[in-house]
Design an enzyme around this catalytic site. Sequence first.
Site, mmCIF file in Angstrom:
data_model
loop_
_atom_site.group_PDB
_atom_site.id
_atom_site.type_symbol
_atom_site.label_atom_id
_atom_site.label_comp_id
_atom_site.label_asym_id
_atom_site.label_seq_id
_atom_site.Cartn_x
_atom_site.Cartn_y
_atom_site.Cartn_z
ATOM 1 N N HIS A 1 -69.930 58.041 37.369
ATOM 2 C CA HIS A 1 -68.820 58.931 37.015
ATOM 3 C C HIS A 1 -68.557 59.012 35.524
ATOM 4 O O HIS A 1 -67.519 59.519 35.118
ATOM 5 C CB HIS A 1 -67.517 58.483 37.688
ATOM 6 C CG HIS A 1 -67.538 58.549 39.175
ATOM 7 N ND1 HIS A 1 -67.037 59.622 39.878
ATOM 8 C CD2 HIS A 1 -67.992 57.678 40.098
ATOM 9 C CE1 HIS A 1 -67.179 59.396 41.171
ATOM 10 N NE2 HIS A 1 -67.757 58.227 41.330
ATOM 11 N N LYS B 1 -53.785 64.628 33.633
ATOM 12 C CA LYS B 1 -54.964 63.762 33.811
ATOM 13 C C LYS B 1 -54.670 62.466 33.076
ATOM 14 O O LYS B 1 -53.716 62.394 32.305
ATOM 15 C CB LYS B 1 -56.209 64.433 33.236
ATOM 16 C CG LYS B 1 -55.988 64.990 31.814
ATOM 17 C CD LYS B 1 -57.163 65.786 31.290
ATOM 18 C CE LYS B 1 -57.276 67.189 31.829
ATOM 19 N NZ LYS B 1 -58.342 67.386 32.797
ATOM 20 N N LYS C 1 -60.327 63.137 26.455
ATOM 21 C CA LYS C 1 -59.708 64.273 27.165
ATOM 22 C C LYS C 1 -58.875 65.135 26.210
ATOM 23 O O LYS C 1 -58.507 66.253 26.512
ATOM 24 C CB LYS C 1 -58.855 63.768 28.328
ATOM 25 C CG LYS C 1 -59.673 63.048 29.407
ATOM 26 C CD LYS C 1 -58.782 62.587 30.533
ATOM 27 C CE LYS C 1 -59.489 61.710 31.560
ATOM 28 N NZ LYS C 1 -60.308 62.465 32.528
ATOM 29 N N THR D 1 -61.687 67.145 38.171
ATOM 30 C CA THR D 1 -61.411 67.730 39.482
ATOM 31 C C THR D 1 -60.070 68.469 39.447
ATOM 32 O O THR D 1 -59.839 69.367 40.255
ATOM 33 C CB THR D 1 -61.384 66.654 40.592
ATOM 34 O OG1 THR D 1 -60.633 65.526 40.109
ATOM 35 C CG2 THR D 1 -62.779 66.207 40.952
ATOM 36 N N LYS E 1 -58.512 72.116 41.165
ATOM 37 C CA LYS E 1 -57.224 72.278 41.864
ATOM 38 C C LYS E 1 -56.433 73.433 41.275
ATOM 39 O O LYS E 1 -55.872 74.268 41.994
ATOM 40 C CB LYS E 1 -56.403 70.980 41.782
ATOM 41 C CG LYS E 1 -57.035 69.827 42.553
ATOM 42 C CD LYS E 1 -56.464 68.454 42.160
ATOM 43 C CE LYS E 1 -57.460 67.374 42.586
ATOM 44 N NZ LYS E 1 -57.215 66.068 41.953
HETATM 45 C C1 26Q Z 1 -63.474 49.463 34.753
HETATM 46 C C2 26Q Z 1 -63.535 48.126 34.405
HETATM 47 C C3 26Q Z 1 -62.404 47.320 34.493
HETATM 48 C C4 26Q Z 1 -61.235 47.874 34.935
HETATM 49 C C5 26Q Z 1 -61.168 49.223 35.290
HETATM 50 C C6 26Q Z 1 -62.299 50.017 35.192
HETATM 51 C C7 26Q Z 1 -62.245 51.452 35.559
HETATM 52 C C8 26Q Z 1 -61.273 51.950 36.427
HETATM 53 C C9 26Q Z 1 -61.234 53.282 36.754
HETATM 54 C C10 26Q Z 1 -63.172 52.352 35.056
HETATM 55 C C11 26Q Z 1 -63.133 53.697 35.395
HETATM 56 C C12 26Q Z 1 -62.155 54.177 36.257
HETATM 57 C C13 26Q Z 1 -62.050 55.582 36.638
HETATM 58 C C14 26Q Z 1 -62.902 56.519 36.282
HETATM 59 C C15 26Q Z 1 -62.724 57.935 36.652
HETATM 60 O O1 26Q Z 1 -61.732 58.302 37.253
HETATM 61 N N1 26Q Z 1 -63.675 58.807 36.312
HETATM 62 C C16 26Q Z 1 -63.564 60.226 36.616
HETATM 63 O O2 26Q Z 1 -64.190 60.463 37.865
HETATM 64 C C17 26Q Z 1 -63.956 61.788 38.301
HETATM 65 C C18 26Q Z 1 -64.547 61.938 39.680
HETATM 66 O O3 26Q Z 1 -65.938 61.974 39.608
HETATM 67 C C19 26Q Z 1 -64.528 62.805 37.321
HETATM 68 O O4 26Q Z 1 -64.144 64.087 37.734
HETATM 69 C C20 26Q Z 1 -64.014 62.545 35.906
HETATM 70 O O5 26Q Z 1 -64.675 63.390 34.989
HETATM 71 C C21 26Q Z 1 -64.212 61.081 35.535
HETATM 72 O O6 26Q Z 1 -63.625 60.806 34.282
#
Ligand code: 26Q
Length: 751
Positions: free
Chosen positions: A309, A489, A495, A596, A600
């Site tokens: 992602h 977002k 962003k 996403t 929406k």
């Molecule tokens: C990682 C390590 C330690 C703690 C937390 C995390 C962590 C937590 C959440 C790393 C990433 C996330 C979330 C990522 C995310 O939401 N990415 C998004 O995913 C969407 C669905 O595919 C995409 O539409 C977005 O572009 C993307 O940013």
Amino acid sequence: MMKTRLEALCGKKIAECSYEEIYEALMKIVKEESRSQGRKVEGRKLYYISAEFLIGKLLGNNLINLGLYDETDKVLKEGGKSMAELEETEAEPSLGNGGLGRLAACFLDSLATLKLPGDGVGLRYHCGLFHQSFKNNLQSESPDYWLNGAQWAEDTGKTYDVSLAGETYRARLYQIDVTGYGGQTNKLHLFDLDTVDESIITEGIRFDKTDIEKNLTLFLYPDDSDDAGRKLRVYQQYLMVSAGAQMILEECMERGSNLHDLADYAAVQINDTHPSMVIPELIRLLGEQGIAFEEAAEIVTNVCAYTNHTILAEALEKWPKEYLEEAVPQLMPVIRKLDETVKERTDDAGTAIIDEDGRVHMAHMDIHFTHSTNGVAALHTEILKDSELNGFYKLYPEKFNNKTNGITFRRWLLSCNRALAGYIESLIGPGFKKDAGELKKLAAYADNGEVLQNLTRIKAENKKLLAKWLFKKQGILINPDSMFTIQSKRLHEYKRQQLNLLYLIHTYFEVKSGHLPAAPITAVFGAKAAPAYTTAKNIIHALLTLSKVVADDPQVSKWLQIVMIENYNVTAAEKMVPACDLSEQISLASKEASGTGNMKFMLNGAVTLGTLDGANVEIQDCVGEDNIYIFGQNSVQVIRCYERGDYCAREWYETDANIRRAVDFIAGDLMQAAGDRESLESLKRELIGKDWFQTFPDFNAYVVRKNQAITDYAVNPEKWARMALMNISQAGFFSSDRTIKEYNEDIWHLG
Ligand code: 26Q
């Protein structure tokens, strides 16, 4: 029917019931109905394993999916009650950060709707993601006790032992029914420890980080910027994958698997690297059942697939070997063997699982030991293949594939925008609810003045509803006759909420000098910043401070209003999305994997203002250049610029008077009088000294394009409504039903 059932459960007339009583009774009815849609699984079943499931409130959505909404609505009205108020009774499950978690929830809805056997596997966080409030124009965090009150999740009575740092913990399995729209019921499996103790939370969201027994599923981690929580995050992840893997093997064996044939019974989709330890854990468990390492690794490769992602290298999880040695010593022998296997396959050190510094790269393990790696939008997948993951693409071209994200139209149209959904149905019939491609039929009305007027009227109603909700929630009055531009977002520099901020300051100056915008503007933001992400918090502070400066200026406030929605979540999004005129999707090209929210807003008749990034590219392909406002550098230009490493923000600041005027304003007298000097100055320094996500080079193009959109909106409402209609009519591609069908055809082969 519904009336008698409800009154029987409550033991009195609906008019005499409290909302809590009705809510609990309806929950019981929904649970009974959904259970009756359960199916026996034949063949291959999917386990979508994810640290996050941002499912949103369940009552309304389940009623719609089960075909009970209209009747319930009528029965409530007869008893003098309102569905809207009833829905306030429910707390939103706080089980995700943003896009990735919401995607997992949309996928569960589509799987059930398409009658595909596919369950979710995750964690039951007690406080989930923090609750956000604003104090002195600063973000403040507190625990979100969403688990109070009646629960959708049921205790199955099953537990699984999980070993962490040599101690055994007992993971309890909870289950939530996932209803499909006229489909079947699947499950969301969530693990938790009985011993977790909310009373260890001290101030804000602080808690004792050493006491695993009490803190393991207490919170969801907001991102990787908080070093102190990193070890705990590993513990959480292992709790999820170990209990999950045991459950999967148990289910498959009950259905007749001898484990050698596991891939005929199970497909495991790994949602980003957070559940990656499921690979060595499954291999370890198969080993315990007497299957040799090589065969086990092959079985697991055939079972598992991985979704990426992000292209931000810093966001790819890599854990120091010592962490894993301490937390999950039983996995390290497996991980070492996997690493050796890779070293036999290739001498490209860039693809090693354990690097020279002793860090374990979770994404690398995923790509080597799954049969599929996918990106989440066409551009994103191409960038992965060409640059970020090129070494892997050379090794395994056949593993790489794209699955452009999608959203469930049940929640993001039928449920959140009943007026629009009803009107669409009156025009093209109900078929679009199951086959989103049918929305294309709307294009036939592109030149129908009456239809365009009706769309404008529905949008106006939704804007009034948002205004009313916002007033009730935050005591802020907004002008529903203004143009609503919305950026909602997670707060992140890539962003570029700061680009929007600079535009708003620029507009402030324009109004001051008599250059009025074509229409009054209400700029709405919804965004949480990770508590340890200082620049993100500084941007929130600047936006809130600017909001006050503008509000206090009678000349400017007639034309411009800035509001931040407190505690942005799914429930807030459901109010914002139907009310949006202009959807702000302004990330630095190449950085947003997909997005996403863009889908929406489009589906609800907003027009996109965006860069050619993530799924925006495909939105443009669908609607055509005339129905979207694109601006700024493209991803090739950005990637080349990063390679050259010659971007200099200060040069832009020094040579462009408009940029300088806006940036100086951030820490100028007016802002300092209303806000915090240190925070504002730090943001200004960050922009001039670094601007890592290149706000300045896109600034002028953004101003021009946005003002064009505002002019079109104000001067030619019919043209605007036509654009809105074209966006709705072309949104079908972005249904998660389409995405799930592609996953199933190319990767899972379920049933
Ligand atoms: C990682 C390590 C330690 C703690 C937390 C995390 C962590 C937590 C959440 C790393 C990433 C996330 C979330 C990522 C995310 O939401 N990415 C998004 O995913 C969407 C669905 O595919 C995409 O539409 C977005 O572009 C993307 O940013």
